[in-house]
Motif scaffolding. Structure first.
Motif, mmCIF file in Angstrom:
data_model
loop_
_atom_site.group_PDB
_atom_site.id
_atom_site.type_symbol
_atom_site.label_atom_id
_atom_site.label_comp_id
_atom_site.label_asym_id
_atom_site.label_seq_id
_atom_site.Cartn_x
_atom_site.Cartn_y
_atom_site.Cartn_z
ATOM 1 N N TYR A 161 2.057 1.441 12.631
ATOM 2 C CA TYR A 161 1.383 2.408 13.494
ATOM 3 C C TYR A 161 2.281 3.622 13.634
ATOM 4 C CZ TYR A 161 -0.384 4.811 17.595
ATOM 5 O OH TYR A 161 -0.859 5.768 18.452
ATOM 6 N N THR A 162 1.712 4.811 13.373
ATOM 7 C CA THR A 162 2.445 6.070 13.501
ATOM 8 C C THR A 162 1.755 6.928 14.546
ATOM 9 O OG1 THR A 162 3.080 5.970 11.165
ATOM 10 C CG2 THR A 162 3.321 8.083 12.280
ATOM 11 N N PRO A 163 2.391 7.149 15.696
ATOM 12 C CA PRO A 163 1.747 7.962 16.737
ATOM 13 C C PRO A 163 1.630 9.423 16.314
ATOM 14 C CG PRO A 163 3.994 7.404 17.368
ATOM 15 C CD PRO A 163 3.716 6.653 16.119
ATOM 16 N N GLU A 164 0.541 10.042 16.740
ATOM 17 C CA GLU A 164 0.333 11.476 16.535
ATOM 18 C C GLU A 164 -0.013 12.073 17.887
ATOM 19 O OE1 GLU A 164 -2.679 11.830 13.541
ATOM 20 O OE2 GLU A 164 -1.360 11.154 11.926
ATOM 21 N N GLY A 165 0.993 12.388 18.658
ATOM 22 C CA GLY A 165 0.770 12.825 20.025
ATOM 23 C C GLY A 165 0.600 11.632 20.940
ATOM 24 N N LEU A 166 0.252 11.916 22.197
ATOM 25 C CA LEU A 166 0.190 10.859 23.198
ATOM 26 C C LEU A 166 -1.090 10.045 23.125
ATOM 27 C CD1 LEU A 166 1.642 9.581 25.622
ATOM 28 C CD2 LEU A 166 0.467 11.238 27.098
ATOM 29 N N GLN A 167 -2.169 10.625 22.629
ATOM 30 C CA GLN A 167 -3.466 9.962 22.728
ATOM 31 C C GLN A 167 -3.703 8.898 21.670
ATOM 32 O OE1 GLN A 167 -5.312 10.496 25.442
ATOM 33 N NE2 GLN A 167 -3.635 11.866 26.007
ATOM 34 N N LEU A 213 10.782 -9.379 11.744
ATOM 35 C CA LEU A 213 11.057 -8.428 10.674
ATOM 36 C C LEU A 213 11.971 -7.337 11.182
ATOM 37 C CD1 LEU A 213 9.285 -5.656 11.311
ATOM 38 C CD2 LEU A 213 7.420 -6.988 10.374
ATOM 39 N N CYS A 214 12.583 -6.641 10.237
ATOM 40 C CA CYS A 214 13.348 -5.434 10.553
ATOM 41 C C CYS A 214 13.228 -4.488 9.376
ATOM 42 C CB CYS A 214 14.803 -5.749 10.882
ATOM 43 S SG CYS A 214 15.788 -6.371 9.494
ATOM 44 N N VAL A 215 13.531 -3.221 9.596
ATOM 45 C CA VAL A 215 13.476 -2.212 8.546
ATOM 46 C C VAL A 215 14.887 -1.680 8.335
ATOM 47 C CG1 VAL A 215 12.409 -0.069 7.762
ATOM 48 C CG2 VAL A 215 11.135 -1.617 9.259
ATOM 49 N N ALA A 216 15.334 -1.703 7.071
ATOM 50 C CA ALA A 216 16.664 -1.217 6.728
ATOM 51 C C ALA A 216 16.704 0.303 6.801
ATOM 52 C CB ALA A 216 17.041 -1.682 5.323
ATOM 53 N N PRO A 217 17.890 0.892 6.971
ATOM 54 C CA PRO A 217 17.978 2.357 7.024
ATOM 55 C C PRO A 217 17.381 3.036 5.802
ATOM 56 C CG PRO A 217 20.043 1.370 7.752
ATOM 57 C CD PRO A 217 19.194 0.247 7.230
ATOM 58 N N TRP A 218 17.376 2.356 4.643
ATOM 59 C CA TRP A 218 16.838 2.950 3.422
ATOM 60 C C TRP A 218 15.378 2.598 3.178
ATOM 61 C CZ3 TRP A 218 21.047 -0.289 3.814
ATOM 62 C CH2 TRP A 218 20.825 -1.627 3.511
ATOM 63 N N GLY A 219 14.726 1.879 4.117
ATOM 64 C CA GLY A 219 13.291 1.678 4.049
ATOM 65 C C GLY A 219 12.805 0.304 3.679
ATOM 66 N N GLY A 252 6.564 -10.239 14.818
ATOM 67 C CA GLY A 252 7.696 -9.338 14.676
ATOM 68 C C GLY A 252 7.325 -7.873 14.821
ATOM 69 N N LEU A 253 8.238 -7.093 15.402
ATOM 70 C CA LEU A 253 7.977 -5.704 15.765
ATOM 71 C C LEU A 253 9.271 -4.918 15.601
ATOM 72 C CD1 LEU A 253 5.949 -3.688 17.213
ATOM 73 C CD2 LEU A 253 6.827 -4.589 19.361
ATOM 74 N N PHE A 254 9.183 -3.719 14.991
ATOM 75 C CA PHE A 254 10.401 -2.933 14.759
ATOM 76 C C PHE A 254 10.030 -1.459 14.725
ATOM 77 C CE2 PHE A 254 14.114 -1.293 12.531
ATOM 78 C CZ PHE A 254 15.139 -2.089 13.009
ATOM 79 N N PHE A 255 10.876 -0.635 15.342
ATOM 80 C CA PHE A 255 10.666 0.815 15.349
ATOM 81 C C PHE A 255 11.591 1.452 14.322
ATOM 82 C CE2 PHE A 255 11.258 5.173 16.739
ATOM 83 C CZ PHE A 255 9.971 5.561 17.058
ATOM 84 N N HIS A 256 11.018 2.284 13.447
ATOM 85 C CA HIS A 256 11.816 2.916 12.397
ATOM 86 C C HIS A 256 11.261 4.295 12.075
ATOM 87 C CE1 HIS A 256 14.222 3.352 8.748
ATOM 88 N NE2 HIS A 256 13.113 3.630 8.074
ATOM 89 N N GLU A 257 12.088 5.318 12.268
ATOM 90 C CA GLU A 257 11.771 6.692 11.879
ATOM 91 C C GLU A 257 10.386 7.134 12.344
ATOM 92 O OE1 GLU A 257 12.554 7.327 7.755
ATOM 93 O OE2 GLU A 257 14.727 7.211 8.024
ATOM 94 N N GLY A 258 10.117 6.917 13.608
ATOM 95 C CA GLY A 258 8.891 7.414 14.215
ATOM 96 C C GLY A 258 7.685 6.520 14.098
ATOM 97 N N SER A 288 0.816 -1.209 0.000
ATOM 98 C CA SER A 288 0.000 0.000 0.000
ATOM 99 C C SER A 288 0.845 1.252 0.000
ATOM 100 C CB SER A 288 -0.862 0.028 1.261
ATOM 101 O OG SER A 288 -0.066 0.379 2.370
ATOM 102 N N ALA A 289 0.188 2.357 -0.206
ATOM 103 C CA ALA A 289 0.809 3.644 0.058
ATOM 104 C C ALA A 289 0.918 3.820 1.554
ATOM 105 C CB ALA A 289 -0.041 4.765 -0.530
ATOM 106 N N ALA A 290 1.930 4.531 1.997
ATOM 107 C CA ALA A 290 2.114 4.734 3.423
ATOM 108 C C ALA A 290 2.252 6.214 3.710
ATOM 109 C CB ALA A 290 3.322 3.960 3.914
ATOM 110 N N LEU A 291 2.315 6.552 4.978
ATOM 111 C CA LEU A 291 2.269 7.950 5.363
ATOM 112 C C LEU A 291 3.621 8.636 5.235
ATOM 113 C CD1 LEU A 291 0.059 7.526 8.524
ATOM 114 C CD2 LEU A 291 -0.656 8.257 6.263
#
Length: 437
Positions: free
Chosen positions: A326-332, A354-360, A300-306, A16-19
């Motif tokens: 999931y991309t958080p937008e503030g605390l709520q 899974l993991c995310v490479a520095p280039w995406g 699998g879970l990975f944090f990448h660029e927010g 899909s397209a992503a944010l």
């Protein structure tokens, strides 16, 4: 050397397209066959032309501290070594439970060490540490860090070290533990009750907000987060905060397995769990009662660029797996998006770690159970929407696990779980996927 068996010529996995990344809506290119993967003459791991692997360790090898390399290597994370050392540290889980003594780290002349967690349980599960040279990626040393836990499946990085998760809810188990990547000897267990008792799969901490995110390996599981009372404070036995489950604002109790197409985006918030310290494996029921969304086997879970990327291993119309972000937008709350899902188990068969490479690129390790497609692969989902084969287990189709990249992206580390090996793969990753060129 010739390529291996062909896969069906179908376009049945969509991205899909992503944010934040330039993912493409609609159809994406798919691996139509095994073209590009060359047969390994040693029959271990098939790779594309220009790539190579090295076996770092095998189960049963003697580690630097005298313990044996335990069996069933699973989730793994890569950390920088001590300052000035030019090394990397792999923190490696072992999905072992009581009764698997033949795969334990103990030799015949070794008793249970004093540092073992719940020694009366006789569980050989835990975490080992492998130090590699950051330039050559050759093994330097290895040692045991945690032992006595049970079914250490996946985990994730935090600002304080490796979070290892127990995929178990037996008495005294079902927790997340914090392990120090610089520990060159066995340590006492650091249990984190505030992250809940459940069939844990993975955990990762946002290094900016210090919120921890967690997946649950259940067919009716939730996606969780822990919001600490004191952000930045090291997680441990006395940690305090709120344990919450994700909810779709417009559709409480939404089953994320049903009627969702790649590109679908949902505004999500979080509901508090009324009994976060429950010992009865009720967290997902507590979440559902408050409207939490349901995911099919979060792994699998990975944090990448927010953003947080995670698998629902049996999600989707063919139970072949989904990739969420999931991309958080503030605390709520924030935005949840389905990036890709399998429509044919021959194309993508139950992505797990899974993991995310520095280039995406998202690197996905398969853990399929469909006998029609016994070979397990590493697949790559690129930011342009292409899916490519990166590797195939040539030893009979056992699970691939623990995928993680060196910080510079020059090396990919992976475990072959049933075969009991930890490998490093090197090669022209970005040129192969066409990313960033």
């Amino acid at each position: 050397m010739s390529p291996g068996p062909r896969l069906p010529r179908r376009t049945l996995l969509k991205a899909s397209a992503a944010l934040a990344l330039p993912w493409l809506l609609g159809r994406c290119g798919l691996p139509e066959n095994e073209e590009g993967l060359r047969l390994d003459p040693d029959g271990i791991l098939d790779l594309p032309e220009g790539f190579r692997y090295r076996i770092l360790e095998r189960r049963g090898d003697r580690m630097s501290d005298g313990f044996r390399v335990p069996g069933q290597p699973d989730g793994m994370g890569c950390f920088a070594g001590p300052p000035g050392s030019n090394t990397l540290v792999l923190m490696r889980n072992h999905e072992l439970e009581p009764g698997q003594d033949s795969l334990s780290p103990y030799t015949q002349d070794q008793g249970r060490p004093a540092q073992a967690y719940r020694p009366a349980d006789n569980s050989p599960g835990g975490v080992s540490r492998v130090v590699v040279d950051a330039t050559s990626f050759e093994r330097v040393s290895s040692n045991l860090v945690l032992v006595g836990s049970s079914r250490n499946c996946a985990g994730g990085a935090s600002p304080w070290g490796w979070l290892t998760c127990e995929e178990s809810v037996t008495e005294g188990h079902g927790y997340v533990f914090l392990c120090d990547p610089l520990a060159d000897s066995l340590q006492d267990a650091v249990r984190i009750p505030a992250l809940g008792k459940m069939n844990h799969e993975a955990a990762v901490v946002d290094p900016t907000s210090f919120i921890a995110y967690l997946t649950e390996d259940r067919s009716d599981g939730c996606f969780y987060r822990f919001v600490p009372e004191s952000p930045g404070e090291r997680l441990g036995l006395e940690s305090r905060g709120r344990l919450q489950a994700l909810r779709i604002e417009a559709e409480p109790r939404r089953d994320m397995n049903a009627g969702v197409e790649p590109g679908a985006t949902f505004r999500a918030d979080w509901v508090d769990l009324p009994r976060p310290g429950a010992e009865d494996d009720s967290l997902r029921a507590q979440g559902a009662a408050r409207g939490a969304a349901l995911f099919r086997r979060g792994e699998g879970l990975f944090f990448h660029e927010g953003s947080v990327y995670f698998c629902a291993t049996t999600g989707g119309p063919e139970s072949g797996g989904q990739i969420w972000r999931y991309t958080p937008e503030g605390l709520q709350g924030g935005m949840l998006q389905l990036l890709a899902q399998s429509r044919d188990r021959g194309v993508l068969d139950m992505p797990d770690n899974l993991c995310v490479a520095p280039w995406g690129d998202v690197v996905m390790a398969e853990d399929g159970a469909d006998p029609r497609w016994p070979d397990e692969h590493l697949r790559i989902l690129t930011p342009s929407g292409q899916v490519k084969n990166l590797a195939r287990n040539a030893m009979g189709g056992g699970e691939l696990a623990g995928v993680c990249l060196s910080p510079d992206g020059r090396a990919l580390f992976v475990n072959m779980q049933g075969d009991g090996m930890t490998l490093v793969i090197t090669g022209p990753f970005q040129q192969y996927t066409g990313t960033g060129l």
